[in-house]
Structure formats: structure tokens, C-alpha cells
Scaffold this motif. Sequence first.
Motif, short mmCIF file in Angstrom:
data_model
loop_
_atom_site.label_atom_id
_atom_site.label_comp_id
_atom_site.label_asym_id
_atom_site.label_seq_id
_atom_site.Cartn_x
_atom_site.Cartn_y
_atom_site.Cartn_z
N LYS A 109 19.05 -82.66 -30.51
CA LYS A 109 18.31 -82.71 -32.01
C LYS A 109 18.65 -84.19 -32.93
CE LYS A 109 19.53 -80.54 -35.39
NZ LYS A 109 19.29 -81.36 -36.64
N THR A 110 19.97 -84.31 -33.29
CA THR A 110 20.39 -85.28 -33.94
C THR A 110 20.17 -86.76 -33.40
OG1 THR A 110 21.81 -83.71 -35.29
CG2 THR A 110 21.96 -86.09 -35.55
N GLY A 111 19.33 -87.55 -33.66
CA GLY A 111 19.20 -88.88 -33.49
C GLY A 111 18.49 -88.97 -32.36
N THR A 112 17.99 -87.77 -31.58
CA THR A 112 16.94 -88.05 -30.64
C THR A 112 15.45 -87.55 -30.88
OG1 THR A 112 18.67 -87.45 -29.00
CG2 THR A 112 16.48 -87.03 -28.39
N ILE A 113 15.60 -86.26 -31.45
CA ILE A 113 14.30 -85.71 -32.03
C ILE A 113 14.17 -86.15 -33.50
CG2 ILE A 113 12.89 -83.55 -32.82
CD1 ILE A 113 14.05 -82.16 -30.23
N THR A 114 15.36 -85.99 -34.14
CA THR A 114 15.34 -86.51 -35.66
C THR A 114 15.81 -88.08 -35.63
OG1 THR A 114 17.66 -85.72 -35.84
CG2 THR A 114 16.19 -84.26 -36.10
N GLN A 115 15.89 -88.64 -36.90
CA GLN A 115 16.31 -89.99 -37.22
C GLN A 115 17.78 -90.02 -36.98
OE1 GLN A 115 14.12 -92.31 -37.81
NE2 GLN A 115 12.33 -91.70 -38.66
N VAL A 237 15.37 -85.95 -41.02
CA VAL A 237 13.95 -85.68 -40.71
C VAL A 237 13.59 -85.96 -39.24
CG1 VAL A 237 11.59 -86.70 -41.62
CG2 VAL A 237 13.42 -86.47 -43.23
N ILE A 238 12.69 -85.35 -38.70
CA ILE A 238 12.31 -85.76 -37.40
C ILE A 238 11.37 -87.05 -37.34
CG2 ILE A 238 12.11 -83.26 -36.80
CD1 ILE A 238 9.21 -83.68 -36.56
N LYS A 239 11.65 -87.88 -36.27
CA LYS A 239 10.87 -89.09 -35.96
C LYS A 239 9.71 -88.80 -35.88
CE LYS A 239 14.81 -90.89 -33.06
NZ LYS A 239 15.34 -91.56 -31.93
N GLU A 240 8.91 -89.84 -36.28
CA GLU A 240 7.33 -89.77 -36.41
C GLU A 240 6.60 -89.39 -35.00
OE1 GLU A 240 5.77 -93.41 -38.26
OE2 GLU A 240 6.64 -92.84 -40.11
N ASP A 241 7.36 -90.14 -33.75
CA ASP A 241 6.76 -89.78 -32.55
C ASP A 241 7.30 -88.83 -31.89
OD1 ASP A 241 9.36 -90.71 -32.14
OD2 ASP A 241 8.67 -91.94 -30.45
N SER A 242 7.97 -87.91 -32.53
CA SER A 242 8.50 -86.80 -31.73
C SER A 242 7.69 -85.47 -31.43
CB SER A 242 10.03 -86.13 -32.57
OG SER A 242 10.84 -86.99 -32.60
N PRO A 243 6.79 -85.07 -32.25
CA PRO A 243 5.81 -84.18 -31.75
C PRO A 243 4.85 -84.68 -30.75
CG PRO A 243 5.91 -84.32 -34.56
CD PRO A 243 6.83 -85.24 -33.70
N GLN A 244 4.43 -86.04 -30.79
CA GLN A 244 3.59 -86.47 -30.01
C GLN A 244 4.05 -86.56 -28.37
OE1 GLN A 244 2.02 -90.42 -30.85
NE2 GLN A 244 1.03 -90.59 -28.63
N ALA A 245 5.42 -87.07 -28.71
CA ALA A 245 6.46 -87.17 -27.37
C ALA A 245 6.42 -85.75 -26.74
CB ALA A 245 7.57 -87.76 -27.55
N VAL A 246 6.77 -84.86 -27.61
CA VAL A 246 6.83 -83.28 -27.01
C VAL A 246 5.63 -82.83 -26.29
CG1 VAL A 246 7.14 -80.74 -27.60
CG2 VAL A 246 8.86 -82.94 -28.52
N LYS A 247 4.38 -83.14 -27.15
CA LYS A 247 2.99 -82.58 -26.66
C LYS A 247 2.83 -83.36 -25.54
CE LYS A 247 -0.65 -80.54 -27.21
NZ LYS A 247 -0.68 -78.90 -27.30
N GLU A 248 2.90 -84.61 -25.29
CA GLU A 248 2.62 -85.36 -24.04
C GLU A 248 3.51 -84.38 -22.74
OE1 GLU A 248 3.15 -89.60 -24.35
OE2 GLU A 248 1.65 -89.68 -25.86
N LEU A 249 4.85 -84.52 -23.06
CA LEU A 249 5.60 -83.64 -22.07
C LEU A 249 5.03 -82.52 -21.48
CD1 LEU A 249 9.11 -84.46 -23.51
CD2 LEU A 249 8.25 -85.51 -21.23
N GLN A 250 4.86 -81.66 -22.59
CA GLN A 250 3.88 -80.26 -22.17
C GLN A 250 2.69 -80.40 -21.43
OE1 GLN A 250 4.06 -79.07 -26.35
NE2 GLN A 250 5.87 -77.83 -26.39
N ASN A 251 2.02 -81.78 -21.77
CA ASN A 251 0.69 -81.85 -20.98
C ASN A 251 0.97 -82.24 -19.62
OD1 ASN A 251 -0.70 -81.31 -23.26
ND2 ASN A 251 -1.15 -83.29 -23.72
N MET A 252 2.26 -82.61 -19.30
CA MET A 252 2.67 -83.05 -17.97
C MET A 252 3.15 -81.83 -17.00
SD MET A 252 4.37 -86.67 -18.99
CE MET A 252 4.48 -87.59 -17.54
N GLY A 253 3.21 -80.62 -17.69
CA GLY A 253 3.40 -79.34 -16.96
C GLY A 253 4.95 -79.30 -17.46
#
Length: 508
Positions: A109-115, A237-253
Amino acid sequence: QIIQMVSDAAATKAPIAKIADRVSGVFVPAVIGVALATTLVWLLLGQTVGFALARGISVLVISCPCALGLATPVAIMVGNGMGAKNGILFKTAASLEAAGRTEIVALDKTGTITQGEPKVTDILPVQGLTETELLRLARALEQKSEHPLAKAILQRAEEEQIPAEEVTDFQALPGNGLTARLNGAALSGGNLSFISTQAAVPQDLQSKAEALAGQGKTPLFFSQNGALLGVIAVADVIKEDSPQAVKELQNMGIRVVMLTGDNQRTAQAIGKQAGVDEVIAGVLPDGKESVIRTLKEQGRVAMVGDGINDAPALTRADTGVAIGAGADVAIDAADVVLMKSRLLDVPAAIRLSRATLRNIHENLFWAFFYNTIGIPLAAGLFIPFGLTLNPMFGAAAMSLSSFCVVSNALRLNLFNLRDARKDKPLKSKHSKHSEEVTTMEKTMKIEGMMCGHCEARVKKALEALPEVSAANVSHESGTAVVTLSGALADEALKKAVEDQDYKVLGIQ
């Protein structure tokens, strides 16, 4: 170092290259045998020595072990170069191959998903103590800590121009908190379960802390000489690109799991913002490695982290991915380094790996296909149909095969590793099992817990079970909320707790 890393990776051999190596080891003697057999057969059929030799030589000339030999290393070299251009460094060819086969991504979480740059949001001193006094004592305790949450308190204290005071006997207790002495007084700070062993925490303050945790904030409790001082809430605070990155990973199965030492409420709030599939909270620094070991039983795992305490988990994972702005130890332990520290580079790295693997498969196919068609033609099997092959044309065809393989590998330079439009799940033997894996919670009613120390004992006993990913224990309510990552009988949970001399009244 970066140039050397890319060069070393290009020079290493991917596991898939072993297929070509095994084939090449058999291919050369087999072709020599086919050439000799071809010459002998044509002589026995009454052809001239010149004709028979021409057929045998054509077989030798048109056979192309070099196309097989080039199929893997050229694609690996181009894939590594493409990654380096985009700030993604694969340390070895094996890591470039393994990344594309990932089925589960575990994110710190800290420093990876969040700032990784938390800020103080709330200061709640006990009655009779001012916010400034609480912040003064908290600064004195936290100034020797290297944790991001400590930096947030120091920053707030500096903003309010609160002077730093020197403490003695400072001690960091990983996963729990800090202790030190200030002017002879014992100071403690950390999570609720730890501070409960140092001081009594009123129910109203616990309720406020739970409310803050539900907002994604981390409540830090402080005490002095056995008396509670108050709570300071910190939010990352979570990084701006975290939700998009997670969504892209999920779309890759890919199943996305978040690991954190935060309490369950805070972790769930952050996990919900990021959109991850599963949250494993309350993980001690030395517990991340065991969590990765459990996840590996469900599929191939990539661990993404940035801290010193992530290093064992990065090493244990099938693919360790380090954030470039993280600790040197994490970078050294990882297989892949994201130089730009962007979480979106995780799906990009997997996408590039899959494209490189696909390119290698294409190269191997064309190399095999060429030899399957070319050798029979050179041997003269199609002469009855009016097709023959001059050895000079065989030489040209052999060169052309290598040219095609290299050209196909160079197409990777045109690959857009950030284009998510063509992402699709990866077929694998683990995929069905991974889809069936679901997390569930069980609430245990426990009698006999009297303090934070009791909570810690029960928590440790429950989380020692491989199927238990997290246990949120409270002695006030006499409950333990257990998060399971796999099937586990109630009797096993009951036994783990009762072995610690506590009584389980029921499990729901």
C-alpha cells in the motif's frame, strides 16, 4: 548501472530458449543424417553421383538452425530495449518471460498504491491536554523513526514551529509502534493493539479512531507513563494512476491483492478507492513473505513494493517488481524495476512481456515451418510433381528465413506497451482455480481476553494458519473477525485460539 543491467539482461537466456536449444542439439546431426540418406537413396534409385550430391547438398544448405537460434535472443534483446526506453528494467531474460505469465499481483500500500507522503489530518488529545502538547510529545517520539507516518507528524510539527526534543532509549517495534524516554518519562506510540498494552483507551476515543479509519485514515495512539495522550490521524492519498492501473490488471485477467500493516478499516477504505479484488490488512513486515507464499499456491504471483520490509516478499514472488523511488534493498531484491515509480508501468511491463513471448512463439513457428517445408523440397520429394531446388536458391532461402525471424523480432519496436485496448485474460492451468478462490470472513466470539496483549496472542495464533489472511481482534467486544483466503474448518480456528488458553463461544 542501468546500461549494464540492460546489457546483462539481453545476454541472459530465457527459459523458453531451452526449447530451441534442445531442438538445435538434435537438429544438426539429424539434418546431416537426412542429407546422407538423401544422397544414398538417389544413388540407389539409379541417379548420377552429381544429381545425388546436389540433393544432399541442398538439404544441408536449406536447413536453418540459425533461425531457431535467433528466434529467442533477438526478441529478448528488443523487448529489454523497449522496456528500458519506457523506464521498465528487466534484470534477466527469465524475469521478462515470467512477468507475462503473472496471474496474481500483490501490491504494497504505502508508496506503491499511495503517494507514500502522508499528511496529518486530525489531532485528538485527551481531556486536559492541548493539541500542541500532544504534537510536541509525538514529535519527540517520532523524530528517530524512518516510517512515512512519522514524517507526516514531523512535517506538521515543523509547520507549527514546535521545537524538537531529544529522547533516549528509542526503540522501534516493527508492525506495532515506538517506545522511548523523554526527561525520564516513558513515551509510547503506535496502533491500538500495541498502545492498549501500555495504557487504557476509552471507548469513545476508540469509536472516533474507528470512524477515522473508515475514511481511509490511519489513527496513531500515544501514551506517557501508562496514561493515554490522544490520537493523531494520518492519511496517505492514493496515486492518481492507481485505480486505472488496477483496472488494467483486472482486464488482463489478473487478480489484484493489496497488502498493508494498517488496520482492517483503513485498509478497506484505501482498497475500495483503488478498486483491488482483495485486501489483506494487519500484515507485519515479516508476514508479507508468508502471504506471498500462500498466494503462490493459487497461481503465479508478482509482488510490487518499495520498502526495506518488502524485500523478502519480492524475493519470494515469482516476479518481484520494485518502485524506482523505493529503498535500495527492495530494488536489489526485485526482478523488475520501475524507474518512473508509476503503478501504470506494472500492467505495461506485463503487456510487454506477453508481446515478447508471443513474438518468440511466432519466430519459433516460422523457423520450424520453414524447415518442415524446405528440407523435403531440397531432398527431392516433390520432383515427381515437377518441383526441384537448386542449391543456390536453397542458400538464398536459408538467409531469408533468418532475415524474417530478425525482422519479426524488430517489430516489437513498434509495440505500444501502454495501449490497453487489446488486453485479454491469459489462459493457464491456474486460471480456473484462481477464479474459484474467494475470500470470506468469520466472526469468532472469544471469552477471556482482557487486554491488548491478549489480542496480540490471539491474532498471532490465528494468522499462523495458512488459510487466514488477516485477523482483526478486539478484547473490548470479545471478538475476532477472521478473513480467510481458503477453506478452513471452524474446528481449526477454535483449536488455534483455545491453544492460547482462551474459550471460543461461537463462530459465525
